[in-house]
Design a protein around this motif. Structure first.
Motif, PDB file in Angstrom:
ATOM      1  N   GLY A 197       0.808  -1.208   0.000  1.00 39.10           N
ATOM      2  CA  GLY A 197       0.000   0.000   0.000  1.00 39.10           C
ATOM      3  C   GLY A 197       0.846   1.263   0.000  1.00 39.10           C
ATOM      4  O   GLY A 197       0.541   2.229  -0.709  1.00 39.10           O
ATOM      5  N   LEU A 198       1.911   1.261   0.784  1.00 38.70           N
ATOM      6  CA  LEU A 198       2.822   2.406   0.799  1.00 38.70           C
ATOM      7  C   LEU A 198       3.416   2.666  -0.578  1.00 38.70           C
ATOM      8  O   LEU A 198       3.409   3.798  -1.090  1.00 38.70           O
ATOM      9  N   ILE A 199       3.932   1.610  -1.193  1.00 45.98           N
ATOM     10  CA  ILE A 199       4.580   1.755  -2.505  1.00 45.98           C
ATOM     11  C   ILE A 199       3.563   2.156  -3.567  1.00 45.98           C
ATOM     12  O   ILE A 199       3.793   3.067  -4.379  1.00 45.98           O
ATOM     13  N   ALA A 200       2.411   1.490  -3.562  1.00 45.89           N
ATOM     14  CA  ALA A 200       1.375   1.793  -4.552  1.00 45.89           C
ATOM     15  C   ALA A 200       0.865   3.224  -4.400  1.00 45.89           C
ATOM     16  O   ALA A 200       0.621   3.922  -5.392  1.00 45.89           O
ATOM     17  N   GLY A 201       0.701   3.666  -3.165  1.00 42.46           N
ATOM     18  CA  GLY A 201       0.230   5.021  -2.932  1.00 42.46           C
ATOM     19  C   GLY A 201       1.198   6.064  -3.440  1.00 42.46           C
ATOM     20  O   GLY A 201       0.795   7.059  -4.057  1.00 42.46           O
ATOM     21  N   LEU A 202       2.487   5.850  -3.199  1.00 33.48           N
ATOM     22  CA  LEU A 202       3.502   6.802  -3.669  1.00 33.48           C
ATOM     23  C   LEU A 202       3.571   6.823  -5.194  1.00 33.48           C
ATOM     24  O   LEU A 202       3.721   7.887  -5.811  1.00 33.48           O
ATOM     25  N   ILE A 203       3.480   5.647  -5.809  1.00 37.83           N
ATOM     26  CA  ILE A 203       3.525   5.594  -7.274  1.00 37.83           C
ATOM     27  C   ILE A 203       2.294   6.255  -7.874  1.00 37.83           C
ATOM     28  O   ILE A 203       2.381   7.054  -8.827  1.00 37.83           O
ATOM     29  N   ALA A 204       1.132   5.936  -7.305  1.00 36.82           N
ATOM     30  CA  ALA A 204      -0.120   6.488  -7.839  1.00 36.82           C
ATOM     31  C   ALA A 204      -0.174   8.008  -7.718  1.00 36.82           C
ATOM     32  O   ALA A 204      -0.761   8.681  -8.565  1.00 36.82           O
ATOM     33  N   SER A 205       0.449   8.552  -6.672  1.00 35.16           N
ATOM     34  CA  SER A 205       0.411  10.000  -6.469  1.00 35.16           C
ATOM     35  C   SER A 205       1.197  10.751  -7.534  1.00 35.16           C
ATOM     36  O   SER A 205       0.996  11.951  -7.731  1.00 35.16           O
ATOM     37  N   ARG A 206       2.078  10.053  -8.245  1.00 40.47           N
ATOM     38  CA  ARG A 206       2.902  10.693  -9.280  1.00 40.47           C
ATOM     39  C   ARG A 206       2.340  10.478 -10.686  1.00 40.47           C
ATOM     40  O   ARG A 206       2.927  10.937 -11.668  1.00 40.47           O
ATOM     41  N   ILE A 207       1.242   9.735 -10.799  1.00 42.36           N
ATOM     42  CA  ILE A 207       0.644   9.465 -12.106  1.00 42.36           C
ATOM     43  C   ILE A 207      -0.700  10.183 -12.184  1.00 42.36           C
ATOM     44  O   ILE A 207      -1.612   9.882 -11.415  1.00 42.36           O
ATOM     45  N   PRO A 208      -0.837  11.149 -13.095  1.00 48.19           N
ATOM     46  CA  PRO A 208      -2.108  11.888 -13.201  1.00 48.19           C
ATOM     47  C   PRO A 208      -3.270  10.950 -13.534  1.00 48.19           C
ATOM     48  O   PRO A 208      -3.140  10.033 -14.342  1.00 48.19           O
ATOM     49  N   GLY A 209      -4.389  11.189 -12.873  1.00 52.93           N
ATOM     50  CA  GLY A 209      -5.589  10.414 -13.152  1.00 52.93           C
ATOM     51  C   GLY A 209      -5.732   9.128 -12.369  1.00 52.93           C
ATOM     52  O   GLY A 209      -6.779   8.472 -12.450  1.00 52.93           O
ATOM     53  N   MET A 210      -4.705   8.749 -11.607  1.00 48.80           N
ATOM     54  CA  MET A 210      -4.805   7.520 -10.825  1.00 48.80           C
ATOM     55  C   MET A 210      -5.745   7.731  -9.637  1.00 48.80           C
ATOM     56  O   MET A 210      -5.730   8.795  -9.011  1.00 48.80           O
ATOM     57  N   PRO A 211      -6.560   6.731  -9.313  1.00 46.66           N
ATOM     58  CA  PRO A 211      -7.513   6.902  -8.201  1.00 46.66           C
ATOM     59  C   PRO A 211      -6.812   6.959  -6.852  1.00 46.66           C
ATOM     60  O   PRO A 211      -5.751   6.361  -6.664  1.00 46.66           O
ATOM     61  N   THR A 212      -7.411   7.699  -5.925  1.00 50.87           N
ATOM     62  CA  THR A 212      -6.907   7.760  -4.553  1.00 50.87           C
ATOM     63  C   THR A 212      -7.951   7.141  -3.625  1.00 50.87           C
ATOM     64  O   THR A 212      -9.150   7.206  -3.889  1.00 50.87           O
ATOM     65  N   TYR A 213      -7.466   6.538  -2.567  1.00 52.04           N
ATOM     66  CA  TYR A 213      -8.357   5.870  -1.609  1.00 52.04           C
ATOM     67  C   TYR A 213      -8.198   6.542  -0.252  1.00 52.04           C
ATOM     68  O   TYR A 213      -7.290   6.227   0.501  1.00 52.04           O
TER      69      TYR A 213
END
Length: 537
Positions: A38-54
């Motif tokens: 979750g930590l890794i996925a959250g950091l990666i997702a925060s740098r990709i525009p349009g990725m969903p946040t939870y």
């Protein structure tokens, strides 16, 4: 609901199941791997525009996740063991929570300029309660003694009620409701006492209802609603802004109904075991993955602040949380034995290795994060409190969680002796149960079973004798016999009567403390599966 929201609802549990499946395949603790992913996925997702946040919704956690998880743990606990260890459980679930709240609150109040004392105590209450899900999962897998597992489970069942009550009092004071010390104590007593009273009333009410249901699907469907009903019923009772403790109500109902599970039909028990095991697994993996995914959202609120200063605050709070547990635990364990003769005579001397293991099992979880996210939006230093809570949760899960198995092996703590004693007591219980079943069979045959059915009587007698002998064989690693299928209605009627006689003996032996609840559940499950086999003939 748009397609993006629907995809998020599917992707989160699907990803959690995939990670958990990988962890189980490799023999790793799934909660810790889920947090890391979750930590890794959250950091990666925060740098990709349009990725969903939870974003963690505190209402969802406290209403949807917490009641069933607590209720399931309470069902699986042992009322008798909790009663035996009520002093250490109370020492941790009430005393330690309040002590940790005070220590962390005073520390951050002195450390952070301008932080109001009430807000500081709110943070203390947020990070005070350990979540023993990860600790107990590792403990069971590594074979910790039952006493340690009971204490950890008991702590996790009751500490949330203490912490959330203290949290509500602190937040009420922080938003300017002017609560005095006397008023705070009164509110705390109302919340705890109200939750306990409502839990007792609902426990008897639900027990009365379930005793009259025999359809396994209906009974277990109602059981799924019980934790939510218990939680909401208590939360609906309030005095001003203070609500009765829904958490305590759920725990009381769960422990009571779990102790009475032997009254349910065999079908209800068989279905219940599977239902709650799957539900526990599903909710837990989502919760731990959600914990890791919160990092980007929390960091967003700290932009522009000095990272080194904030890191120093986080390190200090994390250290205080870990150290406070040992500072409270060590004198709390040994001083009463020195000062009170009755405790010395009644309780065995605790081993230092057991104290060390319990002291290190202080992993925090989703309840702390949910409480932090539930802080009022306009509360001073809210973003900082969120970050400090996140560091404590992640730090304890990773640092303590990953080193927990190593510590257990290093200290040589195991349940080998208990396993042998369990097998021995199970064998004795099976022998007594088989004797009761044969006696009941003799009664039934004397009541008029026709002589021409002697082959059925012989088979029933042989089955009971083989079950008793199989229990003794398990002491040497043997496997017990399977139930034999037969089309005979007579066989089913007599065997069911014998099974009921066996269950009665086993429950009586549990109540007399001659066997443990875990032994009772294990043997009862064998009888239930046999009865389920009879029902399919």
């Amino acid at each position: 609901m748009d397609i993006t929201t629907a995809l998020q609802l599917v992707l989160l549990p699907a990803g959690a199941v995939a990670v958990a499946a990988f962890a189980r395949r490799r023999g790793w603790p799934a909660p810790l791997l889920l947090v890391l992913v979750g930590l890794i996925a959250g950091l990666i997702a925060s740098r990709i525009p349009g990725m969903p946040t939870y974003e963690l919704d505190p209402e969802v956690v406290l209403l949807i996740f917490l009641p069933p998880l607590l209720y399931s743990a309470a069902l699986d606990s042992s009322y008798l063991r909790l009663r035996d260890f009520r002093r250490p459980v109370g020492l941790l679930s009430v005393g330690l929570v309040l002590f940790s709240t005070a220590v962390v609150g005073l520390l951050v109040h002195l450390m952070i300029p301008g932080l109001p004392l009430a807000v500081a105590f709110a943070l203390g209450a947020i990070v005070a309660p350990p979540d023993a899900v990860a600790a107990v999962a590792v403990a069971r897998r590594l074979g910790l003694p039952r006493k340690i597992i009971t204490i950890l489970v008991g702590e996790s069942l009751f500490n949330d009620a203490t912490a959330l009550t203290a949290y509500r009092v602190a937040v009420a004071a922080a938003v300017g409701q002017g609560i005095s010390l006397f008023g705070a104590v009164g509110q705390f007593a109302f919340a705890a006492g109200g939750g306990l009273l409502i839990g007792v009333v609902l426990a008897y009410a639900f027990g009365w209802l379930l005793d009259r249901l025999r359809d396994p699907l209906i009974t277990n469907t109602i059981s799924l609603l019980i934790p939510f009903a218990s939680y909401l019923a208590a939360e609906a009772v309030h005095l001003g802004e203070v609500h009765a403790s829904g958490v305590l109500s759920v725990v009381v109902v769960g422990v009571f109904l779990g102790h009475r599970m032997n009254r349910a039909s065999y079908g209800t028990r068989v279905v219940s075991y599977s239902v709650w095991k799957v539900l526990d697994f599903f909710l837990e993996i989502i919760v731990f993955l959600l914990i890791g995914l919160q990092l980007p959202l929390i960091l967003e609120g700290l932009r522009g602040q000095d990272p080194w200063r904030i890191a120093g605050y986080a390190a200090a709070v994390f250290t205080a949380v870990v150290v406070a547990r040992f500072v409270w635990l060590i004198p709390g364990v040994y001083l009463p034995r020195i000062l009170v003769r009755g405790i010395r005579n009644r309780e065995a001397k605790p081993l230092a290795s057991h104290v060390a293991v319990i002291g290190w099992a202080g992993m925090r979880g989703v309840v702390s994060l949910a409480a932090a996210f539930a802080l009022p939006v306009d509360l001073p230093y809210r973003d900082l409190l969120l970050f400090l809570t996140f560091v404590v949760v992640i730090g304890t899960l990773l640092v303590q969680g990953m080193s927990f198995p190593w510590l257990i092996r290093k200290l040589g703590v195991s349940s080998d002796v208990e396993i042998y004693k369990d097998n021995l007591s199970e064998a004795a219980a099976q022998q007594a149960a088989a004797s009761a079943a044969l006696a009941r069979l003799d009664e039934l045959t004397e009541e008029g079973v026709i002589e021409t059915h002697t082959e059925v009587i012989d088979r029933l007698r042989t089955n009971a004798e083989r079950r008793a002998m199989g229990a003794w064989e398990r002491l040497g690693g043997g496997v017990g016999p399977d139930g034999e299928e037969t089309p005979s209605a007579l066989y089913r009627r007599l065997r069911r009567a014998m099974l009921e006689a066996e269950r009665s003996v086993l429950v009586r032996m549990r109540d007399e403390r001659r066997i443990d609840d875990e032994v009772l559940r294990r043997v009862t499950m064998e009888l239930d599966y046999e009865e389920a086999t009879l029902a399919r003939e």
